[in-house]
Structures are given as C-alpha cells and as structure tokens.
Design an enzyme around this catalytic site. Structure first.
Site, PDB file in Angstrom:
ATOM      1  N   SER A  48       0.841  -1.191   0.000  1.00 30.95           N
ATOM      2  CA  SER A  48       0.000   0.000   0.000  1.00 30.95           C
ATOM      3  C   SER A  48       0.884   1.252   0.000  1.00 30.95           C
ATOM      4  O   SER A  48       1.807   1.363  -0.794  1.00 30.95           O
ATOM      5  CB  SER A  48      -0.969  -0.042   1.191  1.00 30.95           C
ATOM      6  OG  SER A  48      -1.998   0.911   1.051  1.00 30.95           O
TER       7      SER A  48
ATOM      8  N   GLU B 116      -0.623  -2.734  -8.591  1.00 32.29           N
ATOM      9  CA  GLU B 116      -1.983  -3.019  -8.100  1.00 32.29           C
ATOM     10  C   GLU B 116      -2.709  -1.707  -7.883  1.00 32.29           C
ATOM     11  O   GLU B 116      -2.127  -0.713  -7.460  1.00 32.29           O
ATOM     12  CB  GLU B 116      -1.953  -3.882  -6.840  1.00 32.29           C
ATOM     13  CG  GLU B 116      -1.190  -3.307  -5.668  1.00 32.29           C
ATOM     14  CD  GLU B 116      -2.092  -2.858  -4.530  1.00 32.29           C
ATOM     15  OE1 GLU B 116      -3.334  -2.987  -4.645  1.00 32.29           O
ATOM     16  OE2 GLU B 116      -1.548  -2.359  -3.529  1.00 32.29           O
TER      17      GLU B 116
ATOM     18  N   HIS C 116      -4.223  -5.294  -2.379  1.00 36.81           N
ATOM     19  CA  HIS C 116      -5.261  -5.084  -1.374  1.00 36.81           C
ATOM     20  C   HIS C 116      -6.373  -6.133  -1.375  1.00 36.81           C
ATOM     21  O   HIS C 116      -7.298  -6.035  -0.578  1.00 36.81           O
ATOM     22  CB  HIS C 116      -5.893  -3.701  -1.560  1.00 36.81           C
ATOM     23  CG  HIS C 116      -5.005  -2.574  -1.109  1.00 36.81           C
ATOM     24  ND1 HIS C 116      -3.969  -2.102  -1.873  1.00 36.81           N
ATOM     25  CD2 HIS C 116      -5.009  -1.837   0.035  1.00 36.81           C
ATOM     26  CE1 HIS C 116      -3.375  -1.106  -1.229  1.00 36.81           C
ATOM     27  NE2 HIS C 116      -3.976  -0.929  -0.074  1.00 36.81           N
TER      28      HIS C 116
END
Length: 337
Positions: free
Chosen positions: A110, A241, A308
């Site tokens: 993240s 991502e 995620h």
C-alpha cells in the site's frame, strides 16, 4: 548489482509507522500481531509512531523519518515491518537518509510501497512488497502469505518459487477473522491479454500504482538511473496493483508512466486483483490492460496475487524473476542475483 538483505532465524523486527500509525481503539490489533509473530521466533523493537495516529499520519514527517532512519541504522534490528499503509508517506521522503541505509529488509505494501520503490531505485537495495504486520496476527498464515519468511530468508544467488493462491478474499470482514485472518472464498484465476501461455523474465519493480505514480519526475523515481547502475541491461517486469483508480484515471497514469520512460525495456506487466473496477461509459479496466499491451507489444497478466485483495505473494524489488501463467494458475520464480 542489487544488494540483498538476509533474514536470519530469531531476527528482531523494528516496527515503525512512516505512514499511518494505529489509533488507540485498534491497539489490540498490533498487540495481537506481536504475540503471533513472537511465537514464530521473532523479537520486536517498537517505535512511538506505531501507537499514534492523527490527521491521516502517525506523526510529523520529520519524526516519522527520524524514527525510520534510526531503525535502519540500528544493529539491533534486522527487519522493518510497518503496522500497515496509509496516505501520506510521501511527506517523509525528503527526510529519509538514503545515503546511509543499511542492508536490511523492509516489508509492506500500500502506501509503504512508495518507500520500498524509492529505496530500491536510489540505492540498489532490494525491498520486499508483501504482507503488513497487522495481517500477521492470526494463529497461522495461509500458504501464500506465509511465504514472506521463506522469501526473505533466500540467500544471494539462490532462487525461491511461489505459486498462485487457491482462493482469495472478496471483501474484508474485520468482525469475522479466520485463524489466518482472511476470508478466502473466491477461486483465484490469473488472466492475460494474450490467449496463450505467458512466460516473462526481468527485474521486478512495482507497488500500489495509486501511490508510486507520485514518484514520477522526482529524484526518488529515476528508473533510468536504476537500470544503468544496478541491473546490467536486464529488462523490467512491473508488478502493479490498483486500489482506487477508475479506468480513466488508471489509463492516464499508465500513459504518464510510459511517457516518463518507465516502460522502456519492459518485458511484461502484472496487475494485482483490485477492489475497485468500475466501468466508465463502457470503458473497463480490461480495456485499459488490452490497450497498454497492444501499445507496448508485451503480455499483461492481471488478477494476480498482489495488493489489497489478499492473499498476496512477496515480490522483491530488484530481484530477477521468471513469471509464468497458464490456465488461470501462475508461478513466480525469483533469483537473488
């Protein structure tokens, strides 16, 4: 040459929050993670920032950077794992002591992927994109997540193979954690923009595209310098991502990356499963992947185990990788050379 840290048995983990810390009402999650990982033979040194959170950050940018720098210099700490990601890690970059970074693993994803990629690009030191600390609080980890220890224990010139997961989690159920935290209910199926077996090789670079795109044009995102100084002419495999970008915003970002030269000498791109794939007037994320694949004349894999929508593999920025996929399943072989 890429510099690879080594994870030894009984290592001490430094816990610091260069992005978001853990608010008081969720301190039990951090404490549970400590207990779980200690049972696996690790020790902890925890910084102040892990326990605080206000205005979308654990502390001021300078304090976050100072604590991180101190842990990177400490001989008592062999591995750093932040509690989780966040939003504003980018504020700390100008205060990070890149010149004196020691060779030790940093693991996360993240917002943490911004720091990971910046360190690898600037210093040639490998960094690890994978689980955060809070998601290690279960009685045990699923097979895919658990590979982080094996991957980080890989030695120079050795290889480590990871397989695609059997199932993934469709949605977070914080009030209903399993013994391995995630609720893995959906069949994993890797997809591709080409109707054939995919096999690509190159040096891994990547992270959360929402975040790492902000390195473009900064001193921390010099991909060309990294290629010239650290990977000896090897091509690059980008693993990306998407957390929140719409198809149009994703498309704009990918075009920007292309115009910035990030996709030069690129052998392939992989995209993790995304929790947000809206359609914008019939324009889908699959359209984005197909357009980019055609423009760059490279295969693109998507819905892989990254990011995620857990579980996720452990990807090493800078490692030489062979990525293969066929009939919805895939493997990632990483060599530390």
């Amino acid at each position: 040459m890429i510099k690879y840290p080594i994870l030894e048995k009984g290592a001490t983990i430094g816990v610091t929050a260069p992005s978001s810390g853990v608010p008081s009402e969720l301190h039990h999650l951090l404490k549970s993670a400590f207990k779980s990982v200690e049972k696996k033979g690790f020790n902890f040194i925890c910084g102040e920032t892990a326990w605080t959170q206000e205005k979308e950050k654990s502390a001021s940018a300078i304090k976050r950077a100072e604590e991180f720098n101190k842990m990177m210099l400490s001989d008592d700490i062999q591995l750093i794992i932040p509690p989780w990601g966040g939003e504003l890690l980018i504020e700390t970059l100008e205060y990070i002591d890149f010149e004196n970074i020691k060779s030790k693993w940093i693991l996360g994803y993240s917002d943490i992927s911004l720091l990971l990629l910046a360190i690898t690009l600037k210093t040639g030191t490998a960094t690890a994109h994978g689980t955060n600390l809070v998601d290690l609080r279960g009685e045990y980890s699923d097979d895919t997540t658990a590979m982080w220890r094996t991957v980080l224990s890989t030695k120079m010139n050795e290889s480590i193979l990871q397989h695609s997961s059997e199932k993934y989690q469709k949605e977070w159920q914080p009030d209903n954690p399993t013994p391995y935290i995630f609720n893995l209910t959906e069949q994993t199926y890797w997809k591709s923009t080409v109707n054939e077996k995919v096999k690509i090789q190159g040096r891994l670079l990547g992270g959360c595209i929402d975040i790492i795109r902000h390195l473009i044009g900064t001193p921390y995102g010099n991909v060309q310098n990294f290629k010239e100084n650290y990977i000896e002419g090897d091509s690059v495999i980008w693993y990306l991502e998407n957390l929140q970008l719409s198809p149009t915003e994703l498309r704009r970002t990918l075009v920007q990356m292309k115009l910035a030269g990030w996709f030069e000498e690129c052998s392939g791109i992989t995209f993790g499963r995304s929790p947000t794939n809206p359609t914008v007037t019939n324009y889908t994320v699959e359209d984005v992947y197909k357009e980019l694949s055609k423009e760059l004349q490279i295969p693109i894999l998507y819905d892989i185990d990254c990011g995620h929508v857990p579980p996720q593999m452990t990807f090493i920025n800078g490692a030489f990788a062979e990525v293969e996929s066929e009939n919805g399943q895939g493997t990632v072989l990483q060599t530390f050379k």
